[in-house]
Design a protein around this motif. Structure first.
Motif, PDB file in Angstrom:
ATOM      1  N   PRO A   1      -1.084  -3.291   6.718  1.00 48.21           N
ATOM      2  CA  PRO A   1      -0.229  -3.157   7.903  1.00 48.21           C
ATOM      3  C   PRO A   1      -0.827  -2.178   8.902  1.00 48.21           C
ATOM      4  O   PRO A   1      -1.762  -1.429   8.583  1.00 48.21           O
ATOM      5  N   ALA A   2      -0.282  -2.166  10.110  1.00 50.65           N
ATOM      6  CA  ALA A   2      -0.846  -1.367  11.199  1.00 50.65           C
ATOM      7  C   ALA A   2      -0.943   0.112  10.838  1.00 50.65           C
ATOM      8  O   ALA A   2      -1.921   0.785  11.200  1.00 50.65           O
TER       9      ALA A   2
ATOM     10  N   LEU B   1       0.821  -1.204   0.000  1.00 48.60           N
ATOM     11  CA  LEU B   1       0.000   0.000   0.000  1.00 48.60           C
ATOM     12  C   LEU B   1       0.860   1.262   0.000  1.00 48.60           C
ATOM     13  O   LEU B   1       1.975   1.252   0.519  1.00 48.60           O
ATOM     14  N   PHE B   2       0.317   2.325  -0.557  1.00 46.29           N
ATOM     15  CA  PHE B   2       0.980   3.630  -0.468  1.00 46.29           C
ATOM     16  C   PHE B   2      -0.081   4.688  -0.206  1.00 46.29           C
ATOM     17  O   PHE B   2      -1.255   4.524  -0.575  1.00 46.29           O
TER      18      PHE B   2
ATOM     19  N   PHE C   1      -1.726   1.563   8.232  1.00 47.41           N
ATOM     20  CA  PHE C   1      -2.814   1.909   7.321  1.00 47.41           C
ATOM     21  C   PHE C   1      -4.194   1.683   7.938  1.00 47.41           C
ATOM     22  O   PHE C   1      -5.207   1.777   7.244  1.00 47.41           O
ATOM     23  N   GLU C   2      -4.230   1.385   9.216  1.00 49.99           N
ATOM     24  CA  GLU C   2      -5.505   1.256   9.929  1.00 49.99           C
ATOM     25  C   GLU C   2      -6.299   2.560   9.780  1.00 49.99           C
ATOM     26  O   GLU C   2      -5.803   3.655  10.054  1.00 49.99           O
ATOM     27  N   GLY C   3      -7.560   2.455   9.331  1.00 50.64           N
ATOM     28  CA  GLY C   3      -8.435   3.618   9.218  1.00 50.64           C
ATOM     29  C   GLY C   3      -8.264   4.445   7.958  1.00 50.64           C
ATOM     30  O   GLY C   3      -9.003   5.409   7.749  1.00 50.64           O
ATOM     31  N   ILE C   4      -7.307   4.089   7.092  1.00 43.76           N
ATOM     32  CA  ILE C   4      -7.122   4.798   5.828  1.00 43.76           C
ATOM     33  C   ILE C   4      -8.245   4.392   4.866  1.00 43.76           C
ATOM     34  O   ILE C   4      -8.771   3.282   4.943  1.00 43.76           O
TER      35      ILE C   4
ATOM     36  N   LEU D   1     -10.063   0.863   5.773  1.00 43.17           N
ATOM     37  CA  LEU D   1      -9.192  -0.293   5.962  1.00 43.17           C
ATOM     38  C   LEU D   1      -9.008  -0.622   7.436  1.00 43.17           C
ATOM     39  O   LEU D   1      -9.021   0.262   8.298  1.00 43.17           O
ATOM     40  N   ARG D   2      -8.803  -1.934   7.697  1.00 39.00           N
ATOM     41  CA  ARG D   2      -8.457  -2.386   9.041  1.00 39.00           C
ATOM     42  C   ARG D   2      -7.198  -3.240   8.972  1.00 39.00           C
ATOM     43  O   ARG D   2      -6.996  -4.000   8.015  1.00 39.00           O
ATOM     44  N   GLU D   3      -6.369  -3.116   9.987  1.00 42.19           N
ATOM     45  CA  GLU D   3      -5.136  -3.885  10.039  1.00 42.19           C
ATOM     46  C   GLU D   3      -5.421  -5.374   9.908  1.00 42.19           C
ATOM     47  O   GLU D   3      -6.347  -5.905  10.521  1.00 42.19           O
TER      48      GLU D   3
END
Length: 379
Positions: free
Chosen positions: A267-268, A227-228, A270-273, A246-248
């Motif tokens: 990955p952690a 992800l980016f 990106f949680e909530g992105i 997104l969720r981890e």
């Protein structure tokens, strides 16, 4: 350090060597990478395939500019490897006046020193192919250079350092290749295979987009590169009426580019992105699959290859991989104990590869600082 001012065309002279094409003869054209990253060779083509396009011979020692990308440092020195190759009219070949200038010094001056601004001043337009290097304007630009012995001294120092950086970069590339081969050696022979549907459960967290709110969004790089983050965007600026949050630990992929390997485990960080509906998300069933193992599977070229023919639609950029086809794709899925064993080994290999990548990034920054020092009289 004493500097002397010259017009560019006092230092370099445009030399054109037209090629008289023969229909049955094979030719190899060059290209130039931006930011001083050198010449590359295109696949052989016949004179008949080249047709009426104007092409010119390249000779070792030429200082070569791409006239459409010179503004972003597409400058190179032709080596013995380019003997007998050709370039289109877009590649400007110059002979350096060796009584005044060192070719190596000018090369780096134009892609990584003050010369890049000189090129940009002679390349009018907004961006990309609109910024064509004006040959007469370029030749009339004024630049200052130290004496020839000082140019050679600086070029020697920069060459010695950049050759070591190049070696480190090649080692990093080899390390990545070995890591990919290692993943193939562990995942490829596994006979226990199941469709992804056995391990994944569709799970989306859609929210309505508020025009007055700001959203941090993400995309997925192809070939399993993860992800980016995209630039934050106002709800009023997006065409999407809702976003998926997104969720981890979720498995996520791009419908548009799944066939290119745009897959990841979240990955952690990106949680909530947020992502659009074009990025379906799935919970990983912990009784069937290990999250770390699935993260390596998302990076695995074998899975990417399996998805290449799963797209629907016409043209490469319209080949959506729908959820049904993704979930029907078979993957190596051994016991959880075996998955964890494999994941542990692949994680160790990845850490080594990531450390090498971080080192190469630092070396690139060092190279920039080295060029700044070279052209500011501090080397």
């Amino acid at each position: 350090m004493t500097l002397t001012e010259y017009a560019v065309d006092e230092l370099i002279t445009l030399v054109r060597r037209p090629v008289r094409l023969e229909a049955s003869t094979q030719y190899r054209e060059i290209g130039i990478r931006s930011f001083g990253n050198g010449i590359f060779h295109k696949d052989p083509v016949s004179g008949q395939e080249i047709g009426s396009k104007k092409v010119f011979w390249i000779e070792p020692g030429d200082l070569v500019f791409s006239n459409i990308f010179a503004w972003e440092g597409a400058v190179a020195i032709a080596s013995e490897a380019e003997e007998g190759m050709i370039g289109s009219h877009r590649f400007m070949t110059y002979h350096v006046n060796e009584e005044l200038a060192d070719t190596r010094y000018l090369h780096r001056y134009f892609y990584g020193g003050p010369g890049i601004d000189v090129i940009r001043q002679a390349s009018p337009g907004s961006a990309g192919r609109n910024r064509t290097l004006g040959i007469k304007t370029f030749g009339a630009q004024r630049i200052t250079l130290p004496g020839l012995p000082e140019q050679r001294r600086i070029a020697d120092k920069v060459d010695a350092t950049t050759s070591r950086i190049d070696q480190a970069t090649k080692l990093k590339t080899k390390s990545s290749e070995l890591a990919a081969q290692y993943a193939n050696s562990l995942l490829g022979p596994i006979e226990d295979r199941s469709p992804l549907a056995a391990a994944l459960r569709e799970s989306s967290d859609f929210i309505a987009v508020d025009p007055e709110s700001t959203y941090q969004t993400a995309g997925i790089l192809n070939r399993g590169r993860g992800l980016f983050l995209r630039p934050a965007i106002m709800g009023s600026e997006t065409k999407y009426p809702r976003y998926n949050r997104l969720r981890e630990g979720q498995f996520v992929y791009s419908k548009l580019f799944g066939w290119e390997g745009s897959l990841a485990v979240v990955p952690a960080e990106f949680e909530g992105i947020h992502v659009s509906h074009e990025f379906p998300t799935f919970d990983i069933d912990p009784t069937v699959a290990d999250v770390e193992y699935m993260a390596h599977l998302a990076r695995w070229s074998g899975l990417h290859d399996s998805l290449k023919g799963q797209g629907t639609g016409m043209g490469s950029r319209r080949q959506r991989v729908n959820v049904g086809r993704l979930l029907a794709t078979e993957v190596p899925l051994p016991s959880l104990v075996e998955q964890r064993r494999i994941a542990q080994q692949l994680t160790l290999a990845r850490r080594v590869d990531d450390a090498g990548a971080a080192q190469v990034t630092q070396l690139a920054l060092f190279q920039t600082a080295l060029l700044n020092a070279a052209f500011s009289g501090k080397l």
